[in-house]
Design a protein around this motif. Structure first.
Motif, PDB file in Angstrom:
ATOM      1  N   GLN A  26      -9.597 -10.739   1.522  1.00  0.00           N
ATOM      2  CA  GLN A  26      -8.605 -10.026   1.534  1.00  0.00           C
ATOM      3  C   GLN A  26      -9.035  -8.229   0.821  1.00  0.00           C
ATOM      4  O   GLN A  26      -8.302  -7.312   1.671  1.00  0.00           O
ATOM      5  CB  GLN A  26      -7.408 -10.368   0.207  1.00  0.00           C
ATOM      6  CG  GLN A  26      -6.424 -12.045   0.687  1.00  0.00           C
ATOM      7  CD  GLN A  26      -5.603 -12.234  -0.227  1.00  0.00           C
ATOM      8  OE1 GLN A  26      -6.337 -12.333  -1.448  1.00  0.00           O
ATOM      9  NE2 GLN A  26      -4.787 -12.396   0.306  1.00  0.00           N
ATOM     10  N   ALA A  27      -9.686  -8.281  -0.110  1.00  0.00           N
ATOM     11  CA  ALA A  27     -10.674  -6.526  -0.624  1.00  0.00           C
ATOM     12  C   ALA A  27     -11.013  -6.699   0.650  1.00  0.00           C
ATOM     13  O   ALA A  27     -10.942  -5.013   0.934  1.00  0.00           O
ATOM     14  CB  ALA A  27     -11.698  -7.443  -1.698  1.00  0.00           C
ATOM     15  N   GLU A  28     -12.183  -6.909   1.644  1.00  0.00           N
ATOM     16  CA  GLU A  28     -12.454  -6.365   2.869  1.00  0.00           C
ATOM     17  C   GLU A  28     -11.074  -5.894   3.690  1.00  0.00           C
ATOM     18  O   GLU A  28     -11.731  -4.361   4.078  1.00  0.00           O
ATOM     19  CB  GLU A  28     -13.679  -7.241   3.449  1.00  0.00           C
ATOM     20  CG  GLU A  28     -14.925  -8.066   2.693  1.00  0.00           C
ATOM     21  CD  GLU A  28     -15.472  -9.101   3.513  1.00  0.00           C
ATOM     22  OE1 GLU A  28     -14.526  -9.021   4.560  1.00  0.00           O
ATOM     23  OE2 GLU A  28     -16.345  -8.817   3.276  1.00  0.00           O
ATOM     24  N   ASP A  29     -10.460  -6.305   3.984  1.00  0.00           N
ATOM     25  CA  ASP A  29      -9.029  -5.892   4.985  1.00  0.00           C
ATOM     26  C   ASP A  29      -8.769  -4.703   4.481  1.00  0.00           C
ATOM     27  O   ASP A  29      -8.687  -3.753   5.173  1.00  0.00           O
ATOM     28  CB  ASP A  29      -8.339  -7.022   5.185  1.00  0.00           C
ATOM     29  CG  ASP A  29      -8.396  -7.912   5.863  1.00  0.00           C
ATOM     30  OD1 ASP A  29      -9.566  -8.189   6.415  1.00  0.00           O
ATOM     31  OD2 ASP A  29      -8.275  -9.317   5.693  1.00  0.00           O
ATOM     32  N   PHE A  30      -8.540  -5.028   2.695  1.00  0.00           N
ATOM     33  CA  PHE A  30      -7.970  -3.273   2.092  1.00  0.00           C
ATOM     34  C   PHE A  30      -8.820  -2.338   1.899  1.00  0.00           C
ATOM     35  O   PHE A  30      -8.554  -1.232   2.583  1.00  0.00           O
ATOM     36  CB  PHE A  30      -7.325  -3.929   0.837  1.00  0.00           C
ATOM     37  CG  PHE A  30      -6.782  -2.995   0.316  1.00  0.00           C
ATOM     38  CD1 PHE A  30      -5.122  -2.094  -0.011  1.00  0.00           C
ATOM     39  CD2 PHE A  30      -7.404  -2.045  -0.692  1.00  0.00           C
ATOM     40  CE1 PHE A  30      -4.992  -1.414  -0.196  1.00  0.00           C
ATOM     41  CE2 PHE A  30      -6.740  -0.693  -1.591  1.00  0.00           C
ATOM     42  CZ  PHE A  30      -5.323  -1.082  -1.187  1.00  0.00           C
ATOM     43  N   ILE A  31     -10.207  -2.952   2.007  1.00  0.00           N
ATOM     44  CA  ILE A  31     -10.707  -1.950   1.845  1.00  0.00           C
ATOM     45  C   ILE A  31     -11.073  -0.667   2.839  1.00  0.00           C
ATOM     46  O   ILE A  31     -11.106   0.163   3.059  1.00  0.00           O
ATOM     47  CB  ILE A  31     -12.240  -1.854   0.911  1.00  0.00           C
ATOM     48  CG1 ILE A  31     -11.971  -2.469  -0.223  1.00  0.00           C
ATOM     49  CG2 ILE A  31     -13.104  -0.766   0.944  1.00  0.00           C
ATOM     50  CD1 ILE A  31     -12.726  -2.951  -1.014  1.00  0.00           C
ATOM     51  N   ALA A  32     -11.434  -1.626   4.144  1.00  0.00           N
ATOM     52  CA  ALA A  32     -11.342  -1.128   5.301  1.00  0.00           C
ATOM     53  C   ALA A  32     -10.406  -0.545   5.886  1.00  0.00           C
ATOM     54  O   ALA A  32     -10.316   0.851   6.255  1.00  0.00           O
ATOM     55  CB  ALA A  32     -11.773  -1.935   6.115  1.00  0.00           C
ATOM     56  N   ALA A  33      -9.101   0.045   5.683  1.00  0.00           N
ATOM     57  CA  ALA A  33      -7.653   0.339   6.051  1.00  0.00           C
ATOM     58  C   ALA A  33      -7.323   1.027   5.731  1.00  0.00           C
ATOM     59  O   ALA A  33      -6.799   2.511   6.083  1.00  0.00           O
ATOM     60  CB  ALA A  33      -7.055  -1.345   6.045  1.00  0.00           C
ATOM     61  N   ILE A  34      -8.366   1.959   4.212  1.00  0.00           N
ATOM     62  CA  ILE A  34      -8.214   2.920   3.128  1.00  0.00           C
ATOM     63  C   ILE A  34      -8.744   3.898   3.100  1.00  0.00           C
ATOM     64  O   ILE A  34     -10.135   3.376   3.351  1.00  0.00           O
ATOM     65  CB  ILE A  34      -6.942   3.233   2.026  1.00  0.00           C
ATOM     66  CG1 ILE A  34      -8.894   1.309   0.924  1.00  0.00           C
ATOM     67  CG2 ILE A  34      -6.163   1.482   1.893  1.00  0.00           C
ATOM     68  CD1 ILE A  34      -8.362   1.800  -0.429  1.00  0.00           C
ATOM     69  N   ILE A  91       0.225   2.793   0.843  1.00  0.00           N
ATOM     70  CA  ILE A  91      -1.127   4.194   0.187  1.00  0.00           C
ATOM     71  C   ILE A  91      -0.691   4.791   1.563  1.00  0.00           C
ATOM     72  O   ILE A  91      -1.186   6.320   1.118  1.00  0.00           O
ATOM     73  CB  ILE A  91      -2.636   3.215   0.591  1.00  0.00           C
ATOM     74  CG1 ILE A  91      -2.875   2.025  -0.792  1.00  0.00           C
ATOM     75  CG2 ILE A  91      -3.608   5.069   1.115  1.00  0.00           C
ATOM     76  CD1 ILE A  91      -2.640   2.655  -1.982  1.00  0.00           C
ATOM     77  N   TYR A  92      -0.938   4.955   2.443  1.00  0.00           N
ATOM     78  CA  TYR A  92      -0.623   6.260   3.415  1.00  0.00           C
ATOM     79  C   TYR A  92       0.869   6.040   3.615  1.00  0.00           C
ATOM     80  O   TYR A  92       0.766   7.632   3.228  1.00  0.00           O
ATOM     81  CB  TYR A  92      -0.892   5.550   4.558  1.00  0.00           C
ATOM     82  CG  TYR A  92      -2.135   5.371   5.469  1.00  0.00           C
ATOM     83  CD1 TYR A  92      -2.814   6.414   4.924  1.00  0.00           C
ATOM     84  CD2 TYR A  92      -2.986   4.196   5.236  1.00  0.00           C
ATOM     85  CE1 TYR A  92      -3.991   6.230   5.609  1.00  0.00           C
ATOM     86  CE2 TYR A  92      -3.819   4.013   5.849  1.00  0.00           C
ATOM     87  CZ  TYR A  92      -4.880   5.280   4.842  1.00  0.00           C
ATOM     88  OH  TYR A  92      -6.563   4.907   6.198  1.00  0.00           O
ATOM     89  N   ARG A  93       1.834   5.915   3.114  1.00  0.00           N
ATOM     90  CA  ARG A  93       3.251   6.498   2.650  1.00  0.00           C
ATOM     91  C   ARG A  93       3.202   7.306   1.774  1.00  0.00           C
ATOM     92  O   ARG A  93       3.790   9.071   1.221  1.00  0.00           O
ATOM     93  CB  ARG A  93       4.194   5.675   2.480  1.00  0.00           C
ATOM     94  CG  ARG A  93       5.352   6.036   2.350  1.00  0.00           C
ATOM     95  CD  ARG A  93       6.891   5.134   1.958  1.00  0.00           C
ATOM     96  NE  ARG A  93       8.090   5.965   2.017  1.00  0.00           N
ATOM     97  CZ  ARG A  93       9.160   4.646   1.151  1.00  0.00           C
ATOM     98  NH1 ARG A  93       8.695   3.391   1.539  1.00  0.00           N
ATOM     99  NH2 ARG A  93      10.338   5.423   0.685  1.00  0.00           N
TER     100      ARG A  93
END
Length: 315
Positions: free
Chosen positions: A168-176, A144-146
């Motif tokens: 897993q969803a929480e980890d992804f959503i919190a990081a983007i 995503i960041y790339r």
């Protein structure tokens, strides 16, 4: 009086595709051609394995059974009950009875291939679709960041296909950066968990698999931002239009999306999107998965099969 013909196709994928655990090497379906008063209408009947409730064999059996009534009445028969059959017939009738030139809404790109290929494809796009929940969360966050580093102004429509656990969803959503995301399609298989993610993280939630349930009826759900509707899995055009109108009355965005149809079906969905959801680009950028076009050449340097090269089914 309408004349009709039904032909079966089988077109190889460039690479095998996994559909909920079933690996397919080719796309199979039916092409319905209706003719009357010098006009022609085309419809594609193509149940998607692991997503459609009906098999192609059942769809073919039902289509053959209702075609005599269709030719006699010129209307969608009540006995056509399977979603893919109703979609294909209604598209062919729509084109036959309203043969004016139609605009096709341009799709937003679906990123596929290696990370390098996806970054290159996203360089000039304003909106992109990306399948997630295919590899470790950390790798997908980095991608995503790339992509944003290459194109800081692009927006994302992300599709997890209910593959994540809540954690897993929480980890992804919190990081983007959620401010760059139009919506994420059903991160988990639990609507309750997905709505909790809306409340706790501000998830912009879209429903996709939920709309494919046999008893699905539109109802407003606080926290749902968008519906992603696959016409092949929904049914006839009138049903599709009703869902769009109901959702839009509640301010819920609607995107029409493909079920890996050929160019015949994708063109119809693009035309429907131009009429039913003109402000939303459809998710129909799946044609390049197929090695051949059907009936009307769509891509340069890609073979195009004529009706005579398909297997006749009816009459």
């Amino acid at each position: 009086m309408i004349s009709a013909s039904l032909h079966r196709y089988a077109i190889p994928f460039h690479s095998a595709i996994d559909f909920k655990g079933q690996t397919l090497n080719r796309r199979e379906g039916l092409i319905l051609q209706l003719q009357a008063d010098g006009q022609t209408g085309l419809g594609e009947i193509a149940p998607l394995p692991q997503f459609s409730r009906e098999t192609l064999a059942k769809a073919q059996q039902q289509a053959v059974a209702v075609l005599p009534e269709l030719c006699h009445t010129g209307a969608l028969p009540d006995a056509a009950t399977l979603a893919s059959v109703r979609f294909g017939i209604s598209c062919a009738l729509w084109q036959l009875h309203q043969p004016r030139p139609r605009r096709v809404s341009a799709p937003y790109p679906l990123l596929t291939g290696s990370d390098e290929q996806m970054v290159a494809a996203a360089a000039d796009a304003t909106t992109i679709k990306l399948k997630v929940a295919r590899r470790p969360v950390e790798q997908e966050v980095r991608l995503i960041y790339r992509l944003l580093a290459t194109n800081p102004h692009c927006r994302f429509r992300l599709d997890a296909n209910q593959r994540w656990s809540r954690e897993q969803a929480e980890d992804f959503i919190a990081a983007i950066p959620l401010d760059r995301v139009d919506y994420i399609e059903e991160p988990t298989a639990s609507l309750e968990d997905n709505l909790r993610l809306v409340t706790e993280f501000g998830l912009p939630l879209a429903l996709d698999e939920t709309t494919q349930q046999p008893d699905y009826r539109y109802q407003f759900i606080a926290g749902v931002k968008a519906l992603v509707l696959k016409p092949t899995l929904i049914g006839d055009i009138a049903t599709l239009q009703r869902l769009v109108e109901q959702a839009e009355l509640d301010g819920v965005q609607v995107t029409l999306s493909s079920s890996f149809e050929t160019n015949v079906g994708l063109t119809a969905i693009g035309q429907l999107a131009a009429e039913l959801t003109p402000d939303q680009a459809p998710g129909i950028d799946t044609l390049d998965a197929l090695q051949q076009d059907l009936l009307l050449p769509q891509r340069p340097d890609t073979p195009c099969l004529s009706l005579q090269q398909l297997t006749p089914v009816w009459p």
